[in-house]
Design a protein around this motif. Sequence first.
Motif, PDB file in Angstrom:
ATOM      1  N   PRO A 119      11.427  41.111  33.551  1.00  0.00           N
ATOM      2  CA  PRO A 119      10.995  39.850  34.168  1.00  0.00           C
ATOM      3  C   PRO A 119       9.723  39.317  33.522  1.00  0.00           C
ATOM      4  CG  PRO A 119      11.447  41.536  35.832  1.00  0.00           C
ATOM      5  CD  PRO A 119      11.405  42.233  34.505  1.00  0.00           C
ATOM      6  N   LEU A 120       9.602  37.978  33.484  1.00  0.00           N
ATOM      7  CA  LEU A 120       8.398  37.313  33.017  1.00  0.00           C
ATOM      8  C   LEU A 120       7.654  36.779  34.236  1.00  0.00           C
ATOM      9  CD1 LEU A 120       6.559  36.215  30.804  1.00  0.00           C
ATOM     10  CD2 LEU A 120       8.088  34.208  30.646  1.00  0.00           C
ATOM     11  N   VAL A 121       6.401  37.226  34.423  1.00  0.00           N
ATOM     12  CA  VAL A 121       5.606  36.898  35.611  1.00  0.00           C
ATOM     13  C   VAL A 121       4.436  36.015  35.189  1.00  0.00           C
ATOM     14  CG1 VAL A 121       4.261  37.819  37.534  1.00  0.00           C
ATOM     15  CG2 VAL A 121       6.258  39.086  36.679  1.00  0.00           C
ATOM     16  N   LEU A 122       4.223  34.927  35.952  1.00  0.00           N
ATOM     17  CA  LEU A 122       3.087  34.039  35.720  1.00  0.00           C
ATOM     18  C   LEU A 122       1.959  34.449  36.657  1.00  0.00           C
ATOM     19  CD1 LEU A 122       1.795  31.569  34.389  1.00  0.00           C
ATOM     20  CD2 LEU A 122       2.909  30.144  36.157  1.00  0.00           C
ATOM     21  N   VAL A 123       0.841  34.854  36.071  1.00  0.00           N
ATOM     22  CA  VAL A 123      -0.337  35.277  36.842  1.00  0.00           C
ATOM     23  C   VAL A 123      -1.336  34.114  36.839  1.00  0.00           C
ATOM     24  CG1 VAL A 123      -2.229  36.933  37.028  1.00  0.00           C
ATOM     25  CG2 VAL A 123       0.020  37.684  36.214  1.00  0.00           C
ATOM     26  N   VAL A 124      -1.584  33.536  38.041  1.00  0.00           N
ATOM     27  CA  VAL A 124      -2.509  32.403  38.184  1.00  0.00           C
ATOM     28  C   VAL A 124      -3.775  32.955  38.833  1.00  0.00           C
ATOM     29  CG1 VAL A 124      -2.806  30.041  39.000  1.00  0.00           C
ATOM     30  CG2 VAL A 124      -0.499  30.924  38.548  1.00  0.00           C
ATOM     31  N   GLU A 125      -4.800  33.179  37.991  1.00  0.00           N
ATOM     32  CA  GLU A 125      -6.036  33.847  38.441  1.00  0.00           C
ATOM     33  C   GLU A 125      -7.200  33.380  37.595  1.00  0.00           C
ATOM     34  OE1 GLU A 125      -8.715  35.474  40.200  1.00  0.00           O
ATOM     35  OE2 GLU A 125      -6.879  36.433  40.992  1.00  0.00           O
ATOM     36  N   ASN A 173       7.317  47.530  33.471  1.00  0.00           N
ATOM     37  CA  ASN A 173       8.364  46.986  32.595  1.00  0.00           C
ATOM     38  C   ASN A 173       8.519  45.476  32.755  1.00  0.00           C
ATOM     39  OD1 ASN A 173      10.336  47.312  30.546  1.00  0.00           O
ATOM     40  ND2 ASN A 173      11.987  47.415  32.079  1.00  0.00           N
ATOM     41  N   CYS A 174       7.399  44.781  32.886  1.00  0.00           N
ATOM     42  CA  CYS A 174       7.402  43.320  33.001  1.00  0.00           C
ATOM     43  C   CYS A 174       6.491  42.733  31.923  1.00  0.00           C
ATOM     44  CB  CYS A 174       6.905  42.863  34.377  1.00  0.00           C
ATOM     45  SG  CYS A 174       7.911  43.408  35.766  1.00  0.00           S
ATOM     46  N   THR A 175       6.782  41.495  31.553  1.00  0.00           N
ATOM     47  CA  THR A 175       5.887  40.729  30.684  1.00  0.00           C
ATOM     48  C   THR A 175       5.160  39.699  31.540  1.00  0.00           C
ATOM     49  OG1 THR A 175       7.652  39.176  30.136  1.00  0.00           O
ATOM     50  CG2 THR A 175       7.326  41.055  28.656  1.00  0.00           C
ATOM     51  N   SER A 176       4.058  39.136  31.045  1.00  0.00           N
ATOM     52  CA  SER A 176       3.261  38.225  31.866  1.00  0.00           C
ATOM     53  C   SER A 176       2.584  37.164  31.024  1.00  0.00           C
ATOM     54  CB  SER A 176       2.203  39.007  32.661  1.00  0.00           C
ATOM     55  OG  SER A 176       1.304  39.670  31.792  1.00  0.00           O
ATOM     56  N   HIS A 177       2.343  36.005  31.657  1.00  0.00           N
ATOM     57  CA  HIS A 177       1.519  34.924  31.127  1.00  0.00           C
ATOM     58  C   HIS A 177       0.432  34.649  32.168  1.00  0.00           C
ATOM     59  CE1 HIS A 177       4.987  33.199  28.437  1.00  0.00           C
ATOM     60  NE2 HIS A 177       4.506  34.357  27.987  1.00  0.00           N
ATOM     61  N   ARG A 178      -0.724  34.142  31.665  1.00  0.00           N
ATOM     62  CA  ARG A 178      -1.834  33.884  32.582  1.00  0.00           C
ATOM     63  C   ARG A 178      -2.214  32.407  32.561  1.00  0.00           C
ATOM     64  NH1 ARG A 178      -8.249  35.111  31.879  1.00  0.00           N
ATOM     65  NH2 ARG A 178      -8.886  34.212  33.889  1.00  0.00           N
ATOM     66  N   SER A 237       6.267  22.606  31.031  1.00  0.00           N
ATOM     67  CA  SER A 237       6.570  22.711  29.600  1.00  0.00           C
ATOM     68  C   SER A 237       7.470  23.890  29.265  1.00  0.00           C
ATOM     69  CB  SER A 237       5.257  22.832  28.812  1.00  0.00           C
ATOM     70  OG  SER A 237       4.542  24.002  29.199  1.00  0.00           O
ATOM     71  N   ALA A 238       7.886  24.632  30.277  1.00  0.00           N
ATOM     72  CA  ALA A 238       8.753  25.793  30.014  1.00  0.00           C
ATOM     73  C   ALA A 238      10.121  25.316  29.548  1.00  0.00           C
ATOM     74  CB  ALA A 238       8.895  26.640  31.280  1.00  0.00           C
ATOM     75  N   PRO A 239      10.748  26.018  28.598  1.00  0.00           N
ATOM     76  CA  PRO A 239      12.056  25.596  28.093  1.00  0.00           C
ATOM     77  C   PRO A 239      13.157  25.658  29.144  1.00  0.00           C
ATOM     78  CG  PRO A 239      11.466  27.760  27.236  1.00  0.00           C
ATOM     79  CD  PRO A 239      10.262  27.237  27.942  1.00  0.00           C
ATOM     80  N   ALA A 240      12.965  26.453  30.165  1.00  0.00           N
ATOM     81  CA  ALA A 240      13.957  26.552  31.260  1.00  0.00           C
ATOM     82  C   ALA A 240      13.224  26.476  32.597  1.00  0.00           C
ATOM     83  CB  ALA A 240      14.754  27.848  31.142  1.00  0.00           C
ATOM     84  N   PRO A 241      13.787  25.819  33.603  1.00  0.00           N
ATOM     85  CA  PRO A 241      13.083  25.679  34.885  1.00  0.00           C
ATOM     86  C   PRO A 241      12.721  27.015  35.515  1.00  0.00           C
ATOM     87  CG  PRO A 241      14.988  24.212  34.793  1.00  0.00           C
ATOM     88  CD  PRO A 241      15.096  25.119  33.608  1.00  0.00           C
ATOM     89  N   ASN A 242      13.604  27.996  35.351  1.00  0.00           N
ATOM     90  CA  ASN A 242      13.377  29.299  35.973  1.00  0.00           C
ATOM     91  C   ASN A 242      13.062  30.362  34.915  1.00  0.00           C
ATOM     92  OD1 ASN A 242      13.859  28.371  38.625  1.00  0.00           O
ATOM     93  ND2 ASN A 242      16.070  28.525  38.284  1.00  0.00           N
ATOM     94  N   MET A 243      12.249  29.950  33.925  1.00  0.00           N
ATOM     95  CA  MET A 243      11.881  30.929  32.905  1.00  0.00           C
ATOM     96  C   MET A 243      11.063  32.071  33.508  1.00  0.00           C
ATOM     97  SD  MET A 243       9.800  30.338  29.327  1.00  0.00           S
ATOM     98  CE  MET A 243       8.172  30.265  30.083  1.00  0.00           C
ATOM     99  N   TYR A 244      10.227  31.727  34.476  1.00  0.00           N
ATOM    100  CA  TYR A 244       9.412  32.747  35.143  1.00  0.00           C
ATOM    101  C   TYR A 244      10.186  33.298  36.349  1.00  0.00           C
ATOM    102  CZ  TYR A 244       5.581  30.987  32.302  1.00  0.00           C
ATOM    103  OH  TYR A 244       4.790  30.616  31.225  1.00  0.00           O
ATOM    104  N   SER A 245      10.154  34.592  36.479  1.00  0.00           N
ATOM    105  CA  SER A 245      10.858  35.244  37.600  1.00  0.00           C
ATOM    106  C   SER A 245       9.978  35.373  38.828  1.00  0.00           C
ATOM    107  CB  SER A 245      11.336  36.637  37.168  1.00  0.00           C
ATOM    108  OG  SER A 245      12.195  36.563  36.056  1.00  0.00           O
ATOM    109  N   LEU A 246       8.651  35.305  38.655  1.00  0.00           N
ATOM    110  CA  LEU A 246       7.721  35.505  39.780  1.00  0.00           C
ATOM    111  C   LEU A 246       6.389  34.862  39.430  1.00  0.00           C
ATOM    112  CD1 LEU A 246       7.081  36.930  42.531  1.00  0.00           C
ATOM    113  CD2 LEU A 246       6.318  38.910  41.176  1.00  0.00           C
ATOM    114  N   ILE A 247       5.691  34.310  40.447  1.00  0.00           N
ATOM    115  CA  ILE A 247       4.361  33.731  40.278  1.00  0.00           C
ATOM    116  C   ILE A 247       3.415  34.437  41.244  1.00  0.00           C
ATOM    117  CG2 ILE A 247       2.945  31.639  40.438  1.00  0.00           C
ATOM    118  CD1 ILE A 247       5.469  29.995  39.901  1.00  0.00           C
ATOM    119  N   LEU A 248       2.340  34.989  40.700  1.00  0.00           N
ATOM    120  CA  LEU A 248       1.271  35.590  41.520  1.00  0.00           C
ATOM    121  C   LEU A 248       0.130  34.588  41.555  1.00  0.00           C
ATOM    122  CD1 LEU A 248       1.357  39.248  40.104  1.00  0.00           C
ATOM    123  CD2 LEU A 248       2.515  38.333  42.133  1.00  0.00           C
TER     124      LEU A 248
END
Length: 257
Positions: free
Chosen positions: A130-136, A153-158, A171-182
């Motif tokens: 899963p790709l997780v977006l960390v908003v911090e 076993n996850c990848t993340s963007h901040r 700007s994500a190439p797919a609407p549901n590119m991220y599996s979870l947002i923290l």
Amino acid sequence: SLSSAVPLPTTRSSLLPSTFSMAPDDTGGLGNMQQQHQQQEPRRKRARTSSQPPVAAVDPQNSILSDNVIGAAMSGNVSLYGHPKSASIAIAASSAASAVNALSVATKPPATKPSPPTRQYPGVMPGARPLVLVVEDTDVSASLLCMHLRKLNCTSHRAENGEVAIEMLRSAPAPNMYSLILMDLRMPVMDGFEATKIIKGSNACNIPVVALTGETSEENRQRCNDIGFDDYKTKPLKRPQLKELLNKLVPGYVSVG
């Protein structure tokens, strides 16, 4: 001679005493007595009738309330109070109808509150990371979360604040590119409350959003529920808690570590 000394009666009437002799008008006198007796007989009957207790007249329409009338009254179709029968029967029928209604209410199952609809999350393909977006906005907190995700076993963007997070989602190439947002709640420029309102208002985005905050007040939790956060966690978020969130909100995720 004997015959000459005592004269013999020549007629039968002469043998009866004088009190029983019938005069020519005796027949008329007997007739008058019979007529008087016949005239007095109705008077005697009336006298005997008047000496007995009076019997009330029976009105067939008023004597009995049929089962149909009572049944209709119990069902509420007609009212018994307009019927010529006494009010006591109407009250009894009304009490019976009330008892039936009370019984039906008592036996009626209590209304259950409808459960909220189950949310469908995009998830990942089985075994995929899963790709997780960390908003911090705090570097230390963001680095700690990204480390935990890597171990799970996850990848993340901040993103540093809510505004940057909205631009990254658009700007994500797919609407549901991220599996979870923290999502941290207290950030400059745009806080987590406002950013999540925008995310949840997008019809094309059903990514689960988890609130991360140091506040534990009930008011703060209720505000998050009203906005539509999918979960609420207090900081610092430990690895077991993060693993639980991934298993709950990311379908297809295979937990490790």
